[in-house]
Motif scaffolding. Sequence first.
Motif, short mmCIF file in Angstrom:
data_model
loop_
_atom_site.label_atom_id
_atom_site.label_comp_id
_atom_site.label_asym_id
_atom_site.label_seq_id
_atom_site.Cartn_x
_atom_site.Cartn_y
_atom_site.Cartn_z
N LEU A 22 34.06 34.86 49.86
CA LEU A 22 34.59 36.00 49.77
C LEU A 22 34.47 36.59 48.53
O LEU A 22 34.09 37.96 48.33
CB LEU A 22 36.33 36.01 50.17
CG LEU A 22 36.91 35.46 51.31
CD1 LEU A 22 38.26 35.43 51.26
CD2 LEU A 22 36.52 36.46 52.31
N ILE A 23 34.38 35.89 47.25
CA ILE A 23 33.78 36.72 46.08
C ILE A 23 32.44 37.14 46.00
O ILE A 23 32.15 38.24 45.73
CB ILE A 23 33.97 35.71 44.91
CG1 ILE A 23 35.74 35.30 44.84
CG2 ILE A 23 33.54 36.06 43.74
CD1 ILE A 23 35.98 34.11 43.65
N VAL A 24 31.65 36.18 46.56
CA VAL A 24 30.44 36.76 46.89
C VAL A 24 29.99 38.10 47.77
O VAL A 24 29.40 39.02 47.29
CB VAL A 24 29.32 35.53 47.22
CG1 VAL A 24 28.01 35.92 47.64
CG2 VAL A 24 29.32 34.55 46.39
N ILE A 25 30.85 38.06 48.76
CA ILE A 25 30.74 39.26 49.57
C ILE A 25 31.47 40.61 48.86
O ILE A 25 30.65 41.65 48.99
CB ILE A 25 31.54 39.00 51.07
CG1 ILE A 25 30.95 38.01 51.80
CG2 ILE A 25 31.77 40.14 51.59
CD1 ILE A 25 31.83 37.24 53.12
N ALA A 26 32.47 40.27 48.35
CA ALA A 26 33.15 41.38 47.50
C ALA A 26 32.21 41.94 46.32
O ALA A 26 31.85 43.32 46.21
CB ALA A 26 34.26 41.06 46.83
N GLY A 27 31.34 40.97 45.68
CA GLY A 27 30.32 41.41 44.82
C GLY A 27 29.24 42.19 45.30
O GLY A 27 28.70 43.01 44.87
N THR A 28 28.77 41.67 46.44
CA THR A 28 27.65 42.44 47.14
C THR A 28 27.92 43.77 47.60
O THR A 28 27.25 44.83 47.56
CB THR A 28 27.18 41.54 48.37
OG1 THR A 28 26.97 40.27 48.07
CG2 THR A 28 26.04 42.08 49.16
N VAL A 29 29.16 43.75 48.00
CA VAL A 29 29.53 45.09 48.46
C VAL A 29 29.73 46.20 47.29
O VAL A 29 29.18 47.33 47.30
CB VAL A 29 31.06 45.15 49.26
CG1 VAL A 29 31.62 46.57 49.43
CG2 VAL A 29 30.97 44.42 50.60
#
Length: 151
Positions: free
Chosen positions: A27-34
Amino acid sequence: MQRRLQRTLNGVSTRKLIVTSLICGILIVIAGTVKLLQTANDTGRTIGLFALGTNVEVSGVDVAVRSVQIDDEKTLVNVTMRGPEIASPVAGWSMLANGEITTPLDSTNCPAVDASEEIQQVSCTLEFVVAVGTPTLLYSRDDEKAQWLGE
């Protein structure tokens, strides 16, 4: 004797903890990518702080602050502008100094722009209140801005 209650993690398995931490990491990686994609697709111009003499295009008008002189009575700012539809050379200018944002004084003497020319050009000296310290000059037009740091 009284019994002390002690909490234990006997009911939680190691596998559940590992799976939970992996889900949080994903979830942290997805939020950073967004957030990275939002920043990369941002088309707005970043407002920089330019040195005196630097020409900057602001909504189709080439603008520059040539010099800043501070005396006991006022701050004199020499500016040049070149572009279409410059209604007033004074409009859009402001100065940040003394903890306040001020507009040019009423005594500012800038020549009227010849509206018959397709590309108008003006060079004049704007008068502001006395600046204590280093003033920052700001020109704003059609939601675009540029700022210069006085010396």
